[in-house]
Write a protein that holds these residues in place. Structure first.
Motif, PDB file in Angstrom:
ATOM      1  N   PHE A 178       0.801  -1.116   0.083  1.00  0.00           N
ATOM      2  CA  PHE A 178      -0.164   0.013   0.085  1.00  0.00           C
ATOM      3  C   PHE A 178       0.783   1.271   0.078  1.00  0.00           C
ATOM      4  O   PHE A 178       1.828   1.333   0.664  1.00  0.00           O
ATOM      5  CB  PHE A 178      -0.787   0.063   1.124  1.00  0.00           C
ATOM      6  CG  PHE A 178      -2.141  -1.095   1.102  1.00  0.00           C
ATOM      7  CD1 PHE A 178      -2.712  -1.396  -0.172  1.00  0.00           C
ATOM      8  CD2 PHE A 178      -2.578  -1.368   2.139  1.00  0.00           C
ATOM      9  CE1 PHE A 178      -3.441  -2.326  -0.148  1.00  0.00           C
ATOM     10  CE2 PHE A 178      -3.584  -2.322   2.200  1.00  0.00           C
ATOM     11  CZ  PHE A 178      -4.124  -2.780   1.002  1.00  0.00           C
ATOM     12  N   ARG A 228       1.424   1.250   9.583  1.00  0.00           N
ATOM     13  CA  ARG A 228       1.400  -0.065   8.696  1.00  0.00           C
ATOM     14  C   ARG A 228       2.905  -0.957   9.316  1.00  0.00           C
ATOM     15  O   ARG A 228       2.919  -2.007   9.093  1.00  0.00           O
ATOM     16  CB  ARG A 228       1.657   0.420   7.355  1.00  0.00           C
ATOM     17  CG  ARG A 228       1.621  -0.967   6.428  1.00  0.00           C
ATOM     18  CD  ARG A 228       2.577  -0.800   5.380  1.00  0.00           C
ATOM     19  NE  ARG A 228       3.494   0.479   5.068  1.00  0.00           N
ATOM     20  CZ  ARG A 228       3.297   1.295   3.864  1.00  0.00           C
ATOM     21  NH1 ARG A 228       2.487   0.778   2.694  1.00  0.00           N
ATOM     22  NH2 ARG A 228       4.271   2.127   3.629  1.00  0.00           N
ATOM     23  N   LEU A 247      -6.487   4.159   5.162  1.00  0.00           N
ATOM     24  CA  LEU A 247      -7.293   3.015   4.539  1.00  0.00           C
ATOM     25  C   LEU A 247      -8.822   3.312   4.146  1.00  0.00           C
ATOM     26  O   LEU A 247      -9.090   3.089   2.913  1.00  0.00           O
ATOM     27  CB  LEU A 247      -7.291   1.729   5.301  1.00  0.00           C
ATOM     28  CG  LEU A 247      -5.749   1.126   5.421  1.00  0.00           C
ATOM     29  CD1 LEU A 247      -6.054  -0.044   6.395  1.00  0.00           C
ATOM     30  CD2 LEU A 247      -5.220   0.603   4.192  1.00  0.00           C
ATOM     31  N   TYR A 296      -8.569   5.342   1.015  1.00  0.00           N
ATOM     32  CA  TYR A 296      -7.593   4.922   0.066  1.00  0.00           C
ATOM     33  C   TYR A 296      -7.693   5.143  -1.273  1.00  0.00           C
ATOM     34  O   TYR A 296      -8.979   5.137  -1.901  1.00  0.00           O
ATOM     35  CB  TYR A 296      -7.278   3.291   0.286  1.00  0.00           C
ATOM     36  CG  TYR A 296      -6.017   3.142  -0.168  1.00  0.00           C
ATOM     37  CD1 TYR A 296      -4.524   3.540   0.233  1.00  0.00           C
ATOM     38  CD2 TYR A 296      -5.890   2.120  -1.533  1.00  0.00           C
ATOM     39  CE1 TYR A 296      -3.442   3.037  -0.053  1.00  0.00           C
ATOM     40  CE2 TYR A 296      -4.857   1.698  -2.001  1.00  0.00           C
ATOM     41  CZ  TYR A 296      -3.457   2.251  -1.425  1.00  0.00           C
ATOM     42  OH  TYR A 296      -2.441   1.796  -1.953  1.00  0.00           O
ATOM     43  N   TYR A 300      -7.395  -5.982   2.130  1.00  0.00           N
ATOM     44  CA  TYR A 300      -7.806  -4.578   2.244  1.00  0.00           C
ATOM     45  C   TYR A 300      -9.041  -4.741   3.229  1.00  0.00           C
ATOM     46  O   TYR A 300      -9.458  -4.189   4.157  1.00  0.00           O
ATOM     47  CB  TYR A 300      -8.149  -3.554   1.054  1.00  0.00           C
ATOM     48  CG  TYR A 300      -8.704  -2.352   1.505  1.00  0.00           C
ATOM     49  CD1 TYR A 300      -7.892  -1.108   1.976  1.00  0.00           C
ATOM     50  CD2 TYR A 300     -10.151  -2.346   1.293  1.00  0.00           C
ATOM     51  CE1 TYR A 300      -8.648   0.025   2.076  1.00  0.00           C
ATOM     52  CE2 TYR A 300     -10.552  -1.123   1.596  1.00  0.00           C
ATOM     53  CZ  TYR A 300     -10.019  -0.004   1.883  1.00  0.00           C
ATOM     54  OH  TYR A 300     -10.529   1.340   2.307  1.00  0.00           O
ATOM     55  N   PHE A 312      -9.510  -3.843   6.960  1.00  0.00           N
ATOM     56  CA  PHE A 312     -10.162  -2.567   7.127  1.00  0.00           C
ATOM     57  C   PHE A 312     -11.418  -2.875   8.378  1.00  0.00           C
ATOM     58  O   PHE A 312     -11.827  -2.201   9.147  1.00  0.00           O
ATOM     59  CB  PHE A 312     -10.633  -1.841   5.967  1.00  0.00           C
ATOM     60  CG  PHE A 312     -11.645  -0.710   6.091  1.00  0.00           C
ATOM     61  CD1 PHE A 312     -11.043   0.583   6.234  1.00  0.00           C
ATOM     62  CD2 PHE A 312     -13.154  -0.639   6.353  1.00  0.00           C
ATOM     63  CE1 PHE A 312     -11.768   1.816   6.660  1.00  0.00           C
ATOM     64  CE2 PHE A 312     -13.991   0.455   6.568  1.00  0.00           C
ATOM     65  CZ  PHE A 312     -13.245   1.804   6.681  1.00  0.00           C
TER      66      PHE A 312
END
Length: 149
Positions: free
Chosen positions: A25, A35, A119, A122, A134, A138
């Motif tokens: 990402f 992250r 996120l 994003y 993802y 999330f």
């Protein structure tokens, strides 16, 4: 009253995929720091998972006096210990893979919230495995911060 702990919960079998995908990402600042911190925690959990897998293998499969696995003549297939079946071993491994593990993120809340916000907004299109990871990550953030159902 105790403080609410914010946690992300995944399955052992998802750890590598999540870590590898999260590394791809495009993130900046605190979100990137968050992250990196999360990936490091996932790596720690995966090391424990690998150790648990090895211990499980040693429960079901023969080892020599040095603790090394004993293989059949093909040098690829492990030999089961007497009294065990491959189905029992597979069931145990499947349970390990499906076992939930949690990462407590409360202590790093600012970084984790920055990651969650990044996120949430994003800007890049996601597909395939990346989109699945993802959604999984999330959803866990959404639950951790009380927005998820």
């Amino acid at each position: 009253m105790t403080a609410r702990k914010e946690v992300l919960t995944f399955k052992n079998g998802q750890l590598v995929s999540i870590g590898n995908t999260m590394a791809e990402f495009k993130l900046k600042g605190r979100a990137s720091l968050g992250r990196t911190w999360l990936i490091n925690r996932l790596e720690d959990l995966n090391k424990q998972f690998n150790a648990d897998q090895l211990a499980t293998q040693k429960n079901f499969f023969k080892t020599d006096e040095d603790g090394e696995f004993v293989y059949k003549e093909d040098k690829k297939t492990l030999i089961l210990k007497d009294g065990y079946t491959m189905e029992e071993a597979q069931k145990e491994f499947d349970q390990l893979v499906e076992e939930p593990v949690s990462v407590e993120i409360s202590s790093y809340s600012a970084r984790m919230k920055a990651l969650f916000n990044a996120l949430e907004d994003y800007p890049y299109e996601l597909e395939g495995q990346t989109a699945l990871v993802y959604a999984l990550v999330f959803e866990q953030f959404d639950k951790a911060y009380g927005k998820g159902e």
